[in-house]
Design an enzyme around this catalytic site. Sequence first.
Site, PDB file in Angstrom:
ATOM      1  N   ASP A  40      10.050  -5.136   4.041  1.00  9.65           N
ATOM      2  CA  ASP A  40       9.280  -4.490   5.104  1.00  9.65           C
ATOM      3  C   ASP A  40       7.862  -4.141   4.655  1.00  9.65           C
ATOM      4  OD1 ASP A  40      10.014  -2.649   3.270  1.00  9.65           O
ATOM      5  OD2 ASP A  40      10.825  -1.185   4.681  1.00  9.65           O
ATOM      6  N   HIS A 243      -5.628 -27.090  -7.677  1.00 11.23           N
ATOM      7  CA  HIS A 243      -5.436 -25.750  -7.124  1.00 11.23           C
ATOM      8  C   HIS A 243      -4.426 -24.951  -7.956  1.00 11.23           C
ATOM      9  CE1 HIS A 243      -7.220 -26.805  -2.918  1.00 11.23           C
ATOM     10  NE2 HIS A 243      -8.128 -26.687  -3.855  1.00 11.23           N
ATOM     11  N   ASP A 260     -12.398 -20.974 -10.914  1.00 16.39           N
ATOM     12  CA  ASP A 260     -12.860 -21.253  -9.549  1.00 16.39           C
ATOM     13  C   ASP A 260     -12.482 -20.028  -8.727  1.00 16.39           C
ATOM     14  OD1 ASP A 260     -13.225 -22.065  -6.902  1.00 16.39           O
ATOM     15  OD2 ASP A 260     -12.384 -24.065  -7.216  1.00 16.39           O
ATOM     16  N   ASP A 271     -17.982 -19.025  -3.459  1.00 12.21           N
ATOM     17  CA  ASP A 271     -17.026 -19.997  -4.013  1.00 12.21           C
ATOM     18  C   ASP A 271     -17.719 -20.675  -5.189  1.00 12.21           C
ATOM     19  OD1 ASP A 271     -15.187 -21.942  -4.549  1.00 12.21           O
ATOM     20  OD2 ASP A 271     -15.356 -22.980  -2.628  1.00 12.21           O
ATOM     21  N   HIS A 350     -11.656 -35.437  -5.667  1.00  5.16           N
ATOM     22  CA  HIS A 350     -11.766 -34.626  -4.449  1.00  5.16           C
ATOM     23  C   HIS A 350     -13.151 -34.819  -3.843  1.00  5.16           C
ATOM     24  CE1 HIS A 350     -14.149 -31.843  -6.867  1.00  5.16           C
ATOM     25  NE2 HIS A 350     -13.171 -31.814  -7.762  1.00  5.16           N
ATOM     26  N   HIS A 354     -17.941 -28.496   0.720  1.00  2.90           N
ATOM     27  CA  HIS A 354     -17.453 -28.104   2.049  1.00  2.90           C
ATOM     28  C   HIS A 354     -18.329 -26.989   2.590  1.00  2.90           C
ATOM     29  CE1 HIS A 354     -15.762 -24.617  -0.068  1.00  2.90           C
ATOM     30  NE2 HIS A 354     -15.334 -25.476  -0.985  1.00  2.90           N
ATOM     31  N   HIS A 361     -13.174 -22.528   3.044  1.00  2.00           N
ATOM     32  CA  HIS A 361     -13.396 -23.872   3.580  1.00  2.00           C
ATOM     33  C   HIS A 361     -13.747 -23.640   5.039  1.00  2.00           C
ATOM     34  CE1 HIS A 361     -10.436 -25.298   0.250  1.00  2.00           C
ATOM     35  NE2 HIS A 361     -11.664 -25.128  -0.199  1.00  2.00           N
ATOM     36  N   GLU A 384     -19.659 -29.343  -5.665  1.00  2.00           N
ATOM     37  CA  GLU A 384     -18.701 -29.129  -6.749  1.00  2.00           C
ATOM     38  C   GLU A 384     -18.084 -30.415  -7.269  1.00  2.00           C
ATOM     39  OE1 GLU A 384     -15.001 -27.290  -5.340  1.00  2.00           O
ATOM     40  OE2 GLU A 384     -15.913 -27.050  -3.376  1.00  2.00           O
ATOM     41  N   TYR A 388     -11.552 -35.118 -14.033  1.00  2.00           N
ATOM     42  CA  TYR A 388     -10.229 -34.658 -14.475  1.00  2.00           C
ATOM     43  C   TYR A 388      -9.542 -35.834 -15.151  1.00  2.00           C
ATOM     44  CZ  TYR A 388     -11.824 -31.523 -10.894  1.00  2.00           C
ATOM     45  OH  TYR A 388     -12.615 -30.697 -10.142  1.00  2.00           O
ATOM     46  N   ARG A 405     -15.153 -28.819 -13.648  1.00  2.13           N
ATOM     47  CA  ARG A 405     -15.771 -28.749 -12.319  1.00  2.13           C
ATOM     48  C   ARG A 405     -16.896 -27.721 -12.395  1.00  2.13           C
ATOM     49  NH1 ARG A 405     -11.472 -28.199  -9.663  1.00  2.13           N
ATOM     50  NH2 ARG A 405     -11.306 -25.978  -9.223  1.00  2.13           N
ATOM     51  N   GLU A 407     -19.495 -25.696  -9.681  1.00  2.00           N
ATOM     52  CA  GLU A 407     -19.669 -25.468  -8.240  1.00  2.00           C
ATOM     53  C   GLU A 407     -20.664 -24.346  -7.970  1.00  2.00           C
ATOM     54  OE1 GLU A 407     -16.115 -23.965  -6.318  1.00  2.00           O
ATOM     55  OE2 GLU A 407     -16.813 -24.690  -4.373  1.00  2.00           O
TER      56      GLU A 407
HETATM   57 MN   LIG Z   1     -15.051 -24.911  -3.200  1.00  4.04          MN
END
Ligand SMILES: [Mn+2]
Length: 440
Positions: A40, A243, A260, A271, A350, A354, A361, A384, A388, A405, A407
């Site tokens: 709950d 992710h 990230d 971001d 990727h 964005h 996003h 970004e 990899y 990466r 970004e």
């Molecule tokens: Mn991003």
Amino acid sequence: MLEQLPIEEFQQRRAALLRQLPKGSVAIVAAASEKTRSNDTEYPFRQNSDFFYLTGFNEPDALLLLANDAEQPVQLFCHDKDPQVEVWHGLRLGVENAVEQLGVDVAYSLDDIDSHLPELLNGSERVLILRGEEDQPELQLSYWLHSVREKARQGYQAPPIVEDLAPYLHNMRRSKSAGEQRMMRRAADISVAAFKRAMQFAKPGRYEFQVAAELHHAFAMEGAHQPAYGTICAGGANACVLHYTDNKDRLQDGDLLLIDAGGEYQGYAADITRTFPVNGRFTEPQRQLYQWVLDAQLAAIEVLRPGATLQQATDAAAKVLNRGLTQLGILDGDEQQNYEQKRWRKYFIHGLGHWLGLDVHDRGDYRNNGSNVKLAAGMVLTVEPGLYIPADAEVEEQWRDIGIRIEDDILITANGHENLTAALPKTVEDIEAWLAQGQN
Ligand SMILES: [Mn+2]
């Protein structure tokens, strides 16, 4: 510490949306509901971004109606005040205060919604709702339309058209007002400060979730009370999981750490991604790969100005990454052929970036009538690129298990662009110097 947009801005947004809609339209946008975390208890409440964009109102379950032919075009349904509930869950705005505080034309109790909605829909030309969205009342809309049709013999008429509101609302959200740009600048500044601190905190032996905690602490101390999305702290090979949010492993000497993350300020996201050596110094293979990703990011950012497209920036980044992968021998063969055959896609897996805004996003189309959307002043997007190289890649061992990466958040300006997150160290030299400073 927390700056709020004036209610006039929300009124202007509603008026702008109402003007766009065809005559005789009724648009319905719902707030988010509480979501259960366990038994709950609920997850921390996060307002639906579309509803927040149009109201600035942070309570669950409310409903906004925009009817451009009605005498009172802006109508809100919200929870009644209730001392019993408020003792447990905090103060509610209440129907009585909504008109003054939110600048809507009229407010009703949520209890009255099933009797009011059919009356309002009766005789309108079309109803617009955000279709296929988790928080939006599509099922109730069917019920409300059914209620109108049930009264056909009394002369009631249900709107013949049900349309998706998304193209109208989401493409509005793509362009950030001066006020929104201020919020996003704050979100960026807060996140840069937090990253600086977390980068110096990360050391061999610390856990990924401890670095995340340091970052979240700094977000709060700087004025962002929550992260904008699930923080990724990925040491070593974990960075190859795009992710990765488990954040459960211990940082190893000699590994890179990819963070990230971004703070959320008054609903607006930053971001950022940085990848840096846990022990303060890049190894030679790490440094070489890193430099190619950085060169690709700089080449992509260079492209961004009004009239350019995200695809052009993607092409610029891909060219550099492809050159790097070929020169390092990670891709064999000829650079030009590798580029044309898109072989770089094996390691840059990727998109380049964005839209960024209330959603990390953010909403808004990337394509319009078969062509790429042209950038315009006021749009904000991430850039970004990444590489990899997984454990099973058929490349020299020194490249394996590395994920990188980088970004930043870019605002398109009248003449070009502005990097909102430029203050965070990014070159090999600046990163190593910043990490060394943390050891003193
Ligand atoms: Mn991003």
